[in-house]
Design a protein around this motif. Structure first.
Motif, PDB file in Angstrom:
ATOM      1  N   LYS A 139       0.838  -1.175   0.000  1.00  0.00           N
ATOM      2  CA  LYS A 139       0.000   0.000   0.000  1.00  0.00           C
ATOM      3  C   LYS A 139       0.885   1.240   0.000  1.00  0.00           C
ATOM      4  O   LYS A 139       1.972   1.248   0.568  1.00  0.00           O
ATOM      5  CB  LYS A 139      -0.903  -0.001   1.236  1.00  0.00           C
ATOM      6  CG  LYS A 139      -1.955  -1.105   1.219  1.00  0.00           C
ATOM      7  CD  LYS A 139      -2.835  -1.013   2.460  1.00  0.00           C
ATOM      8  CE  LYS A 139      -3.894  -2.107   2.449  1.00  0.00           C
ATOM      9  NZ  LYS A 139      -4.760  -2.046   3.661  1.00  0.00           N
ATOM     10  N   THR A 140       0.397   2.282  -0.649  1.00  0.00           N
ATOM     11  CA  THR A 140       1.191   3.508  -0.740  1.00  0.00           C
ATOM     12  C   THR A 140       0.397   4.683  -0.195  1.00  0.00           C
ATOM     13  O   THR A 140      -0.802   4.588   0.093  1.00  0.00           O
ATOM     14  CB  THR A 140       1.592   3.797  -2.199  1.00  0.00           C
ATOM     15  OG1 THR A 140       0.398   3.993  -2.988  1.00  0.00           O
ATOM     16  CG2 THR A 140       2.402   2.648  -2.778  1.00  0.00           C
ATOM     17  N   PHE A 141       1.069   5.802  -0.064  1.00  0.00           N
ATOM     18  CA  PHE A 141       0.469   7.061   0.380  1.00  0.00           C
ATOM     19  C   PHE A 141       0.609   8.043  -0.777  1.00  0.00           C
ATOM     20  O   PHE A 141       1.675   8.603  -1.004  1.00  0.00           O
ATOM     21  CB  PHE A 141       1.198   7.560   1.635  1.00  0.00           C
ATOM     22  CG  PHE A 141       0.709   8.875   2.167  1.00  0.00           C
ATOM     23  CD1 PHE A 141      -0.575   9.011   2.674  1.00  0.00           C
ATOM     24  CD2 PHE A 141       1.549   9.987   2.200  1.00  0.00           C
ATOM     25  CE1 PHE A 141      -1.024  10.215   3.189  1.00  0.00           C
ATOM     26  CE2 PHE A 141       1.117  11.197   2.710  1.00  0.00           C
ATOM     27  CZ  PHE A 141      -0.179  11.307   3.202  1.00  0.00           C
ATOM     28  N   PHE A 142      -0.459   8.174  -1.575  1.00  0.00           N
ATOM     29  CA  PHE A 142      -0.417   8.994  -2.785  1.00  0.00           C
ATOM     30  C   PHE A 142       0.742   8.576  -3.690  1.00  0.00           C
ATOM     31  O   PHE A 142       1.442   9.423  -4.263  1.00  0.00           O
ATOM     32  CB  PHE A 142      -0.315  10.479  -2.445  1.00  0.00           C
ATOM     33  CG  PHE A 142      -1.510  11.026  -1.714  1.00  0.00           C
ATOM     34  CD1 PHE A 142      -2.722  11.216  -2.363  1.00  0.00           C
ATOM     35  CD2 PHE A 142      -1.427  11.331  -0.366  1.00  0.00           C
ATOM     36  CE1 PHE A 142      -3.823  11.708  -1.688  1.00  0.00           C
ATOM     37  CE2 PHE A 142      -2.532  11.831   0.319  1.00  0.00           C
ATOM     38  CZ  PHE A 142      -3.737  12.020  -0.351  1.00  0.00           C
ATOM     39  N   GLY A 143       0.930   7.265  -3.797  1.00  0.00           N
ATOM     40  CA  GLY A 143       1.996   6.751  -4.652  1.00  0.00           C
ATOM     41  C   GLY A 143       3.360   6.740  -4.013  1.00  0.00           C
ATOM     42  O   GLY A 143       4.339   6.386  -4.659  1.00  0.00           O
ATOM     43  N   HIS A 144       3.444   7.103  -2.748  1.00  0.00           N
ATOM     44  CA  HIS A 144       4.720   7.152  -2.029  1.00  0.00           C
ATOM     45  C   HIS A 144       4.732   6.087  -0.934  1.00  0.00           C
ATOM     46  O   HIS A 144       3.682   5.533  -0.576  1.00  0.00           O
ATOM     47  CB  HIS A 144       4.930   8.540  -1.431  1.00  0.00           C
ATOM     48  CG  HIS A 144       5.129   9.603  -2.454  1.00  0.00           C
ATOM     49  ND1 HIS A 144       6.370  10.007  -2.884  1.00  0.00           N
ATOM     50  CD2 HIS A 144       4.223  10.345  -3.162  1.00  0.00           C
ATOM     51  CE1 HIS A 144       6.229  10.948  -3.798  1.00  0.00           C
ATOM     52  NE2 HIS A 144       4.951  11.176  -3.983  1.00  0.00           N
ATOM     53  N   PRO A 145       5.903   5.785  -0.364  1.00  0.00           N
ATOM     54  CA  PRO A 145       5.971   4.794   0.712  1.00  0.00           C
ATOM     55  C   PRO A 145       5.031   5.147   1.859  1.00  0.00           C
ATOM     56  O   PRO A 145       4.868   6.317   2.206  1.00  0.00           O
ATOM     57  CB  PRO A 145       7.440   4.861   1.153  1.00  0.00           C
ATOM     58  CG  PRO A 145       8.176   5.365  -0.037  1.00  0.00           C
ATOM     59  CD  PRO A 145       7.237   6.307  -0.734  1.00  0.00           C
ATOM     60  N   ARG A 146       4.417   4.113   2.467  1.00  0.00           N
ATOM     61  CA  ARG A 146       3.481   4.348   3.562  1.00  0.00           C
ATOM     62  C   ARG A 146       4.148   5.072   4.727  1.00  0.00           C
ATOM     63  O   ARG A 146       3.488   5.764   5.501  1.00  0.00           O
ATOM     64  CB  ARG A 146       2.918   3.013   4.060  1.00  0.00           C
ATOM     65  CG  ARG A 146       1.801   2.448   3.189  1.00  0.00           C
ATOM     66  CD  ARG A 146       0.509   3.233   3.313  1.00  0.00           C
ATOM     67  NE  ARG A 146      -0.038   3.193   4.655  1.00  0.00           N
ATOM     68  CZ  ARG A 146      -0.779   2.203   5.128  1.00  0.00           C
ATOM     69  NH1 ARG A 146      -1.039   1.152   4.367  1.00  0.00           N
ATOM     70  NH2 ARG A 146      -1.247   2.256   6.359  1.00  0.00           N
ATOM     71  N   GLY A 147       5.459   4.890   4.856  1.00  0.00           N
ATOM     72  CA  GLY A 147       6.166   5.585   5.925  1.00  0.00           C
ATOM     73  C   GLY A 147       6.047   7.092   5.818  1.00  0.00           C
ATOM     74  O   GLY A 147       6.132   7.794   6.829  1.00  0.00           O
ATOM     75  N   LEU A 148       5.824   7.601   4.606  1.00  0.00           N
ATOM     76  CA  LEU A 148       5.661   9.041   4.438  1.00  0.00           C
ATOM     77  C   LEU A 148       4.414   9.522   5.166  1.00  0.00           C
ATOM     78  O   LEU A 148       4.406  10.620   5.739  1.00  0.00           O
ATOM     79  CB  LEU A 148       5.592   9.405   2.953  1.00  0.00           C
ATOM     80  CG  LEU A 148       5.433  10.898   2.645  1.00  0.00           C
ATOM     81  CD1 LEU A 148       6.624  11.691   3.169  1.00  0.00           C
ATOM     82  CD2 LEU A 148       5.266  11.130   1.136  1.00  0.00           C
ATOM     83  N   ALA A 149       3.339   8.708   5.177  1.00  0.00           N
ATOM     84  CA  ALA A 149       2.115   9.076   5.895  1.00  0.00           C
ATOM     85  C   ALA A 149       2.399   9.191   7.388  1.00  0.00           C
ATOM     86  O   ALA A 149       1.896  10.096   8.062  1.00  0.00           O
ATOM     87  CB  ALA A 149       1.021   8.053   5.636  1.00  0.00           C
ATOM     88  N   THR A 150       3.213   8.257   7.912  1.00  0.00           N
ATOM     89  CA  THR A 150       3.571   8.294   9.332  1.00  0.00           C
ATOM     90  C   THR A 150       4.311   9.584   9.665  1.00  0.00           C
ATOM     91  O   THR A 150       3.984  10.287  10.629  1.00  0.00           O
ATOM     92  CB  THR A 150       4.443   7.080   9.685  1.00  0.00           C
ATOM     93  OG1 THR A 150       3.702   5.888   9.461  1.00  0.00           O
ATOM     94  CG2 THR A 150       4.901   7.135  11.135  1.00  0.00           C
ATOM     95  N   LEU A 151       5.315   9.905   8.866  1.00  0.00           N
ATOM     96  CA  LEU A 151       6.126  11.095   9.136  1.00  0.00           C
ATOM     97  C   LEU A 151       5.346  12.371   8.834  1.00  0.00           C
ATOM     98  O   LEU A 151       5.510  13.386   9.529  1.00  0.00           O
ATOM     99  CB  LEU A 151       7.411  11.031   8.309  1.00  0.00           C
ATOM    100  CG  LEU A 151       8.289   9.799   8.580  1.00  0.00           C
ATOM    101  CD1 LEU A 151       9.512   9.800   7.664  1.00  0.00           C
ATOM    102  CD2 LEU A 151       8.723   9.752  10.044  1.00  0.00           C
ATOM    103  N   PHE A 152       4.493  12.333   7.815  1.00  0.00           N
ATOM    104  CA  PHE A 152       3.627  13.467   7.478  1.00  0.00           C
ATOM    105  C   PHE A 152       2.747  13.829   8.675  1.00  0.00           C
ATOM    106  O   PHE A 152       2.666  14.990   9.089  1.00  0.00           O
ATOM    107  CB  PHE A 152       2.762  13.089   6.275  1.00  0.00           C
ATOM    108  CG  PHE A 152       1.708  14.103   5.897  1.00  0.00           C
ATOM    109  CD1 PHE A 152       1.939  15.030   4.899  1.00  0.00           C
ATOM    110  CD2 PHE A 152       0.458  14.104   6.522  1.00  0.00           C
ATOM    111  CE1 PHE A 152       0.955  15.955   4.539  1.00  0.00           C
ATOM    112  CE2 PHE A 152      -0.519  15.012   6.174  1.00  0.00           C
ATOM    113  CZ  PHE A 152      -0.275  15.936   5.182  1.00  0.00           C
TER     114      PHE A 152
END
Length: 499
Positions: A10-23
């Motif tokens: 799964k991605t976050f707007f096409g980016h690694p899910r970890g970006l959602a965590t840090l976002f």
């Protein structure tokens, strides 16, 4: 990572899910930071009868200037601690926890300022751990050669910062009105707590990023570091205790001493780089000399720009009719104008710089930023003149913040870019920290400009700062050709080391 596995995740707007965590973590941390900032000056200057500290506005401005300066200054040791001791992941976790404790301390109603001082110190320390390292983790979510997605990821991350910065003054300002200061501070604590919960729950998506220090201290280095830290704390604490015991301690004097110390840091650091050998090439040394002038220009910019949470906030409180589209707003809400305009105009300026290409150099952009910043305070000088006859429309402040954002978008992103571009090979990992020192110097000196109000009217104060910014802009423009040559951008690409 195999491409098939990456595609199934799964991605976050096409980016690694970890970006959602840090976002999310950064958004809530910025909510807590900008929420506190939106009411701190008015709280400090409010009468003790209404729950405030009863400081003069000049003293509050000086203290908040030092507070802002230290926030940026501690990013340097914060990055070092993550790299050598904790690792970025634990540094962010502990940093967020310490920040939350700081806001809780601020939220405790007390007749003395002890809990306020403790809270600010904890927030400074925690931000030093969290702020530089969470950005580092964002970059490490992507493969080394995936520059395009990394740049896009940082743009999404930057959006989180501004969402938090936009919402916080509105929410915290509303909660803190009618002298409910500590309820506002409590909301900032809740915001950081939400960020921590979201960070812990989403840590599995970070793919191991930041788990271990990059260059862990050896046992001998750890003992030396601990001893040095203890000695420094004892010396600093002892000196402060002696000063207080002498009966000569005053907050204004303390702020002035801290300002001088903060200004000395980059002076000594530039001297260390330029006067030492460090195997710098002639081109690298020339670029660093050019960077000194850009650094000074940036410090002047932040000196004016970062008066928003003090001087402009007090102006909103005392001199404006706080009605917007027929709705009553709090003075703190005016602090939301800046992040709103940033979110609107970032794409516009990004497209503008691409379109202009190399025809407009970094010194030109810095000059534009300084000039526009000066223009914003010319508008403030006019607004302050009109306010002498009675309260004026809050739309004057909307205009000022709009003009200031144009200046920020001309200078701030370019400053980050030119810092990495001009960095000598031996100092590449340290130069971004040096760039943030320009914020520290600007905030500290800006806090001291309140002393000018003892000798001039408010319109003259704004006009004086505007003149400093405009003169600096014109000087930079006049020498932009020379600086461009010192940056060695006139040579063929083959003559310049890759960046």
């Amino acid at each position: 990572m195999p491409s098939g596995r990456r595609a199934r995740e799964k991605t976050f707007f096409g980016h690694p899910r970890g970006l959602a965590t840090l976002f999310g973590t950064e958004m809530w941390e910025r909510f807590s930071w900008y929420g506190l900032r939106a009411i701190l000056a008015t709280f400090m200057a409010a009468s003790p009868a209404t729950g405030g500290l009863g400081l003069t506005e000049q003293t509050a401005q000086a203290i908040i200037g030092i507070y802002g300066a230290l926030i940026y200054l501690v990013a340097l040791p914060g990055g070092w601690i993550a790299d050598r001791i904790l690792g970025a992941r634990r540094a962010v976790l502990w940093g967020g926890f310490v920040i939350m404790c700081g806001h809780i301390s601020m939220a405790i109603p007390a007749e003395t300022g002890a809990f306020v001082a403790l809270g600010l110190l904890l927030i400074i320390a925690g931000t030093g751990l969290l702020k530089p390292n969470i950005s580092t983790m964002v970059g490490k979510l992507y493969p080394q050669d995936d520059d395009a997605r990394r740049d896009a990821g940082f743009s999404i991350f930057y959006l989180g910062i501004n969402i938090g910065a936009f919402i916080a003054p509105i929410v915290v300002g509303w909660l803190a009105q009618d002298d409910r200061w500590h309820l506002g501070f409590g909301a900032a604590a809740v915001g950081m707590a939400l960020g921590l919960v979201q960070y812990v729950l989403g840590r599995r998506h970070l793919m191991g990023v930041g788990e271990r220090p990059g260059h862990r201290l050896t046992p001998r280095e750890r003992r030396h570091f601990t001893l040095t830290l203890v000695v420094a704390a004892v010396v600093a604490g002892g000196a402060l205790a002696v000063w207080v015991a002498s009966g000569t301690f005053a907050l204004d004097t303390f702020a002035l001493v801290m300002t001088l110390l903060i200004v000395a840091v980059p002076v000594l650091y530039f001297g260390y780089i330029l006067l030492g050998s460090h195997n710098l090439t002639d081109d690298e040394r020339s670029r660093m000399k050019a960077y000194v002038w850009l650094f000074a220009a940036a410090a002047i910019f932040w000196m004016v720009y970062d008066l928003a949470p003090t001087v402009l906030l007090f102006f909103a409180q005392h001199n404006t009719d706080l009605s917007l589209f027929g709705l009553r707003i709090t003075p703190a809400t005016t602090q939301a104008f800046n992040p709103l305009f940033i979110m609107i105009f970032v794409p516009v300026f990004a497209a503008l710089w691409v379109r202009l290409g190399n025809r407009v150099t970094a010194p030109h952009k810095f000059s534009v930023g300084l000039f526009v910043n000066g223009l914003s305070f010319m508008v403030m000088a006019l607004a302050a003149t009109l306010a002498q006859s009675g309260k004026i429309s809050v739309w004057w402040l909307v205009l000022v913040y709009l003009v200031q954002v144009f200046g920020e978008l001309a200078l701030s992103p370019v400053g980050l870019s030119v810092t990495t571009k001009l960095a000598p090979e031996a100092f590449k990992s340290q130069m971004l920290g040096l760039w943030f020192l320009s914020f520290s110097v600007g905030d500290a000196v800006g806090g001291q400009t309140g002393r000018l109000k003892n000798h001039m009217s408010e319109p003259a104060y704004f006009l004086t700062l505007a003149s400093i910014s405009v003169v600096a802009s014109l000087v930079l423009l006049a020498f932009s050709g020379r600086l461009h040559a010192m940056m060695r951008e006139h040579r063929a690409p083959s003559a310049t080391p890759p960046t």
